[in-house]
Design a protein around this motif. Structure first.
Motif, short mmCIF file in Angstrom:
data_model
loop_
_atom_site.label_atom_id
_atom_site.label_comp_id
_atom_site.label_asym_id
_atom_site.label_seq_id
_atom_site.Cartn_x
_atom_site.Cartn_y
_atom_site.Cartn_z
N PHE A 1 11.02 3.75 4.31
CA PHE A 1 11.24 2.37 4.74
C PHE A 1 10.23 1.97 5.82
N VAL A 2 10.05 2.84 6.82
CA VAL A 2 9.12 2.54 7.91
C VAL A 2 7.70 2.37 7.36
N LYS A 3 7.29 3.27 6.46
CA LYS A 3 5.95 3.16 5.87
C LYS A 3 5.80 1.83 5.12
N ASN A 4 6.81 1.53 4.30
CA ASN A 4 6.76 0.29 3.52
C ASN A 4 6.72 -0.93 4.44
N TYR A 5 7.58 -0.93 5.45
CA TYR A 5 7.69 -2.07 6.35
C TYR A 5 6.37 -2.32 7.08
N LEU A 6 5.80 -1.29 7.66
CA LEU A 6 4.55 -1.45 8.42
C LEU A 6 3.40 -1.87 7.52
N SER A 7 3.45 -1.50 6.24
CA SER A 7 2.35 -1.85 5.33
C SER A 7 2.18 -3.35 5.21
N TYR A 8 3.28 -4.10 5.39
CA TYR A 8 3.20 -5.56 5.25
C TYR A 8 2.58 -6.25 6.46
N PHE A 9 2.35 -5.49 7.53
CA PHE A 9 1.64 -6.03 8.69
C PHE A 9 0.27 -5.38 8.84
N SER A 10 -0.13 -4.65 7.83
CA SER A 10 -1.41 -3.95 7.90
C SER A 10 -2.56 -4.90 7.60
N PRO A 11 -3.74 -4.65 8.18
CA PRO A 11 -4.92 -5.46 7.84
C PRO A 11 -5.24 -5.42 6.35
N GLN A 12 -4.93 -4.28 5.71
CA GLN A 12 -5.23 -4.16 4.28
C GLN A 12 -4.45 -5.20 3.48
N PHE A 13 -3.16 -5.35 3.76
CA PHE A 13 -2.36 -6.32 3.02
C PHE A 13 -2.71 -7.75 3.41
N LEU A 14 -2.82 -7.99 4.70
CA LEU A 14 -3.00 -9.36 5.17
C LEU A 14 -4.41 -9.91 4.92
N PHE A 15 -5.45 -9.07 5.12
CA PHE A 15 -6.80 -9.64 5.16
C PHE A 15 -7.80 -9.06 4.16
N THR A 16 -7.58 -7.87 3.65
CA THR A 16 -8.63 -7.27 2.82
C THR A 16 -8.21 -6.99 1.38
N ASN A 17 -7.15 -6.21 1.17
CA ASN A 17 -6.78 -5.80 -0.19
C ASN A 17 -5.68 -6.64 -0.81
N GLY A 18 -4.76 -7.16 0.01
CA GLY A 18 -3.70 -8.00 -0.52
C GLY A 18 -2.69 -7.25 -1.34
N PRO A 19 -2.12 -7.89 -2.37
CA PRO A 19 -1.06 -7.28 -3.17
C PRO A 19 -1.57 -6.12 -4.00
N ALA A 20 -0.63 -5.25 -4.38
CA ALA A 20 -0.99 -4.06 -5.16
C ALA A 20 -1.02 -4.32 -6.66
N GLU A 21 -0.44 -5.43 -7.09
CA GLU A 21 -0.37 -5.71 -8.53
C GLU A 21 -0.60 -7.18 -8.81
N GLY A 22 -1.04 -7.46 -10.03
CA GLY A 22 -1.37 -8.83 -10.40
C GLY A 22 -0.35 -9.49 -11.28
N THR A 23 0.90 -9.03 -11.23
CA THR A 23 1.93 -9.53 -12.14
C THR A 23 2.54 -10.85 -11.69
N TYR A 24 2.21 -11.33 -10.52
CA TYR A 24 2.74 -12.62 -10.05
C TYR A 24 1.62 -13.61 -9.76
N GLY A 25 0.56 -13.54 -10.56
CA GLY A 25 -0.52 -14.48 -10.40
C GLY A 25 -1.41 -14.21 -9.21
N MET A 26 -1.13 -13.13 -8.48
CA MET A 26 -1.94 -12.78 -7.33
C MET A 26 -3.14 -11.93 -7.76
N VAL A 27 -4.07 -11.75 -6.83
CA VAL A 27 -5.31 -11.03 -7.14
C VAL A 27 -5.45 -9.84 -6.21
#
Length: 533
Positions: free
Chosen positions: A271-297
């Motif tokens: 849970f802690v790993k998952n939770y912190l990942s959503y505030f990571s620079p990777q999610f917010l600014f560089t890599n974004g979502p892990a999958e493209g199933t919701y129209g995201m890139v």
């Protein structure tokens, strides 16, 4: 002047969300088709695809969808017919109206039109909001209903008539998406706590408390009525037995291995790993979502990279100017938003499950950008800041939306189950008595019902005989819908069937087989094979 700025921002936001929504994002997911067909079925028969009358939880494929998106889609389907545009339009409209709500909310809180306009602008051009507004993705609905409920609550501090409106909007929000069902009561209770002094009238405070408890009760009851999707995707069933066994194999005493290798420890760490990942620079600014199933890139952040500067400005303002209760509320909103996503399995970085954070995060960024601007020493530097930010945002915007408009079509169309409409269109003139469809086309029955505009009464006659295996329709060994049969294809046997068409993915057939028709993804890779009798 401010009014015209808002009109321009609103119109830009609308255009970004509605132009080309039938084809971008490329593909059409089973969930989108299911929302549309359920709306069509309700419109025609008053029942969903399973024959349930006006349900509060839609059984769909066994994943218990919440009802808001289906009912919001009924007018659109009634006007435009059953097609991709009609199904996606409600989300685009509400995603646009959310821009206006953001403006009004910020003005209500901070009484500053400039900050309100900047917040509305950042939300209007947000890649996170735009991409999730362009498909029938029910998670996006909360970005309209949640801030609207908060806005009405804040207005109720001066005019108690808004309190009932706030309550009703929060109730609707509970029925939009599973994340909102968990977090909406927390937002309502936090508002009561933060603004308890403003609710000086004890009667009004007690009424607010009662309404909050009703919201909590409805949200909790929803899990009992239909919570299979949440339960099936929870990290609570994480496996720790293998690690404990091997720890004992290499000599660790049993009592110690039980201390370090157990479900509470494993679930907490995950849970802690998952939770912190959503505030990571990777999610917010560089890599974004892990999958493209919701129209995201995947590969681009959910925020613009240039917004790092605005985030820095907010942190600066937070520690220098003190912590006002309005800021603390926004931070609370942001901090609780990833909790449901962190509690679920999957590849992580789920932009749809964490979308509850909007528009709070855009408001925070606007506060940071505005703070930097206000602290520049003279007008010349302020003008440089505006020109520089405009250029950087424009560059970021062009980069992100090239990746969306072209890159999503090339690289993520398969994630969005591209090509099913082409399959159905190519079968319109067939006289085959049986059409055999491979089950690995995700929930294929809904596409044939959707694109043929099948009479819902016929669909309901077949669906009542279907079973849910492991929670899903397409996990049955074989099932039928009219002249369609859905099962695994055995080509060497099935090719001998008379008056039968075979449909599947390339891996459903021998490598040397030559299909009658090949349907390709936009990048020209084969998507589906069709073999005529």
């Amino acid at each position: 002047m401010w009014k015209w700025f808002l009109v321009v921002i609103f119109l830009l936001g609308f255009l970004f969300r509605v132009i080309g929504i039938s084809n971008h994002p490329a593909g059409f997911t089973p969930d989108e088709a299911s929302f549309g067909y359920d709306a069509y079925s309700i419109l025609k028969t008053g029942k969903d695809q399973w024959g349930n009358t006006l349900p509060l939880v839609f059984k769909s494929f066994g994943d218990d969808k919440l009802p808001a998106y289906v009912y919001l889609t009924i007018p659109s389907v009634a006007v435009f017919g059953l097609n991709e545009f009609a199904v996606r339009l409600p989300n685009a409209i509400l995603g646009t109206l959310a821009i206006l709500v953001v403006y009004l909310l910020v003005e209500e809180i901070f009484k500053d039109k400039r900050l309100s306009l900047l917040s509305a602008l950042l939300f209007a051009i947000s890649p996170w909001s735009i991409m999730l507004s362009r498909g029938a993705f029910e998670a996006n609905l909360t970005t309209f209903f949640l801030p609207l409920g908060i806005l009405f609550f804040l207005k109720s501090l001066k005019n108690r008539r808004y309190l009932l409106l706030s309550f009703l909007v929060f109730l609707v929000n509970i029925f939009t998406y599973h994340t909102a069902r968990i977090l909406t009561p927390l937002i309502f209770f936090s508002l009561l706590f933060i603004y308890k002094n403003e609710l000086k009238d004890k009667k009004i405070f007690n009424i607010s408390l009662v309404l909050s408890n009703i919201v909590l009760f409805v949200a909790a009851a929803g899990f009992l009525i239909g919570g299979s999707r949440v339960a099936s995707s929870s990290i609570a069933d994480i496996n720790f037995a293998d690690d404990r066994y091997f720890a004992q194999v290499v000599g660790e005493p049993s009592i110690i291995s039980k201390v370090f290798y157990n479900k509470p420890i494993y679930v907490s760490i995950q849970f802690v790993k998952n939770y912190l990942s959503y505030f990571s620079p990777q999610f917010l600014f560089t890599n974004g979502p892990a999958e493209g199933t919701y129209g995201m890139v995947p590969g681009i952040g959910v925020l613009y990279f240039v917004e790092v500067l605005f985030l820095t400005g907010f942190v600066w303002s937070f520690f220098k100017e003190g912590q006002k209760k309005e800021i603390l509320f926004l931070l609370f909103w942001i901090l609780i938003s990833p909790i449901p996503a962190a509690l679920t399995k999957g590849p992580g970085y789920a932009a749809n499950r964490s979308e509850f954070v909007m528009p709070a995060i855009q408001i925070v960024l606007a506060i940071g950008g505005f703070y930097i601007y206000e602290n520049l020493k003279n007008k010349k530097w302020k003008n440089y800041f505006i020109y520089g930010m405009t250029i950087l945002f424009l560059i970021n915007f062009i980069y992100v939306f090239e990746k969306y408009w072209i890159g999503q079509t090339v690289n993520q169309a398969s994630d969005m189950i591209y090509g099913t409409s082409q399959i159905v269109n190519n079968l319109k003139s067939t006289n085959a008595k049986q059409i055999m469809v491979a089950k690995d086309i995700s929930e294929p029955q809904i596409y044939f019902a959707f694109y043929t505009k099948m009479d819902p009464r016929i669909y309901q006659q077949f669906s009542k005989n279907w079973q849910l295996i492991n929670g899903w329709v397409d996990q049955q060994g074989s099932y039928k819908l009219a002249n369609y049969t859905f099962r695994d294809i055995n080509y060497n046997v099935d090719k001998n069937l008379q008056n039968t068409i075979l449909i599947g993915k390339p891996n459903d057939f021998p490598a040397d087989s030559k299909p009658t028709l090949q349907i390709n993804y936009p990048n020209l890779k084969p998507a589906y094979y069709i073999f005529n009798e």
